[in-house]
Each structure stands twice: as structure tokens, then as C-alpha cells.
Design a protein around this motif. Sequence first.
Motif, short mmCIF file in Angstrom:
data_model
loop_
_atom_site.label_atom_id
_atom_site.label_comp_id
_atom_site.label_asym_id
_atom_site.label_seq_id
_atom_site.Cartn_x
_atom_site.Cartn_y
_atom_site.Cartn_z
N MET A 267 27.84 88.55 28.50
CA MET A 267 26.81 87.61 28.90
C MET A 267 25.58 88.36 29.40
O MET A 267 25.72 89.31 30.17
CB MET A 267 27.34 86.73 30.05
N PRO A 268 24.40 87.90 29.02
CA PRO A 268 23.20 88.59 29.51
C PRO A 268 22.98 88.31 30.99
O PRO A 268 23.30 87.24 31.49
CB PRO A 268 22.09 87.97 28.66
N ARG A 269 22.45 89.28 31.67
CA ARG A 269 22.16 89.16 33.09
C ARG A 269 20.66 88.92 33.25
O ARG A 269 19.85 89.57 32.62
CB ARG A 269 22.58 90.45 33.80
N HIS A 270 20.31 87.97 34.10
CA HIS A 270 18.91 87.63 34.34
C HIS A 270 18.49 88.26 35.67
O HIS A 270 18.81 87.74 36.73
CB HIS A 270 18.72 86.11 34.36
N THR B 284 24.21 85.40 35.46
CA THR B 284 24.43 85.24 34.03
C THR B 284 23.89 83.92 33.49
O THR B 284 23.84 83.73 32.28
CB THR B 284 25.94 85.33 33.70
N ASP B 285 23.46 83.02 34.38
CA ASP B 285 22.95 81.72 33.94
C ASP B 285 21.43 81.75 33.77
O ASP B 285 20.72 82.37 34.55
CB ASP B 285 23.31 80.63 34.94
N GLU B 286 20.97 81.05 32.76
CA GLU B 286 19.53 80.91 32.51
C GLU B 286 18.87 80.27 33.73
O GLU B 286 19.42 79.37 34.34
CB GLU B 286 19.32 80.03 31.28
N ASP C 28 31.96 86.63 43.33
CA ASP C 28 31.39 86.91 42.01
C ASP C 28 32.41 87.47 41.02
O ASP C 28 32.55 86.95 39.91
CB ASP C 28 30.22 87.89 42.12
N GLN D 172 33.80 85.59 37.62
CA GLN D 172 33.54 86.16 36.30
C GLN D 172 34.85 86.35 35.54
O GLN D 172 34.94 86.07 34.34
CB GLN D 172 32.80 87.48 36.42
N LYS E 79 36.01 84.57 31.95
CA LYS E 79 36.51 85.29 30.78
C LYS E 79 37.86 84.74 30.34
O LYS E 79 38.12 84.60 29.14
CB LYS E 79 36.63 86.78 31.09
#
Length: 133
Positions: free
Chosen positions: A1-4, A56-58, A82, A86, A90
Motif C-alpha cells: 500500500m502506498p504511504r501518504h 496508507t489511506d488517501e 498501527d 496493518q 493483510k
Amino acid sequence: MPRHNFSAKVKRQAHERSGGHCEAVGEVYGLPPGQRCNAALAGKRVEIDHYPIPATDEGSDVLENAVACCTKCHGHKTATYDVPMQAKGKRVATRHLGISQPGTLPGARIKYSRARGVWVDRATGQIVEAPQQ
């Protein structure tokens, strides 16, 4: 997942808003419900935490989601909130894809117990015959 990640501007704004004191509040940071840490941040490492929206959330990289924390509070949240969340995400995603744990049959009530060297009914804990595959 991308991290913001937070921008430098948001980090500066969160630090200014904190007034030089830890903004962590409540049980998620290891404090009594509703209590703020207020540890002095001057001359110490300041960590900007994503809360309540995970990194990880937009949309999690905004000032309203940035908490200026001391390392103690941020470390507690990371270890007790956290990381377990996570890991659960998964597991749920893996289960959704139909991927099973080694030694299990998808949708079955039985699991192979390596420690005991036998197949065990998950509901009753009783030893059962090896399944036909």
C-alpha cells in the motif's frame, strides 16, 4: 500500500499548532481516556503522526490528521495500534483472495498441528483423520 507522507509545510504547521508540547491524546497513545500527554518537545525529536486516518489511506496527509508527538507516545501507538492493524488488514486481504495458511484447507474446520503431528478439528480440538485431497 502506498504511504501518504506529510509535506514539510504540514509538518511545520503541526509543530507550530502544538505550542511545543506533545499533542497525543487518549488510550491509543498509552494515556488515560481523554488525557493529553503535553510533554515538552523543545530540543527533542518531534514526530508527526497520522491520526485518526492511517498513512496508507488517501487524504491522510493533511494538517487535520497530523499529530505532533513525543517519541514515547508515537512509539506506543506504532507498536500497539498501527502494526497490529496493518497485520490484520493483510490477513483480511489474504483471506479475501482465498489464500489459506500452510497446513489448512480453505473453508475447512480442520487444521494440521505440526506440534502434535496430527489433524485437529478447530471447533472441538479433537484429533481427526487426515482429509482426502
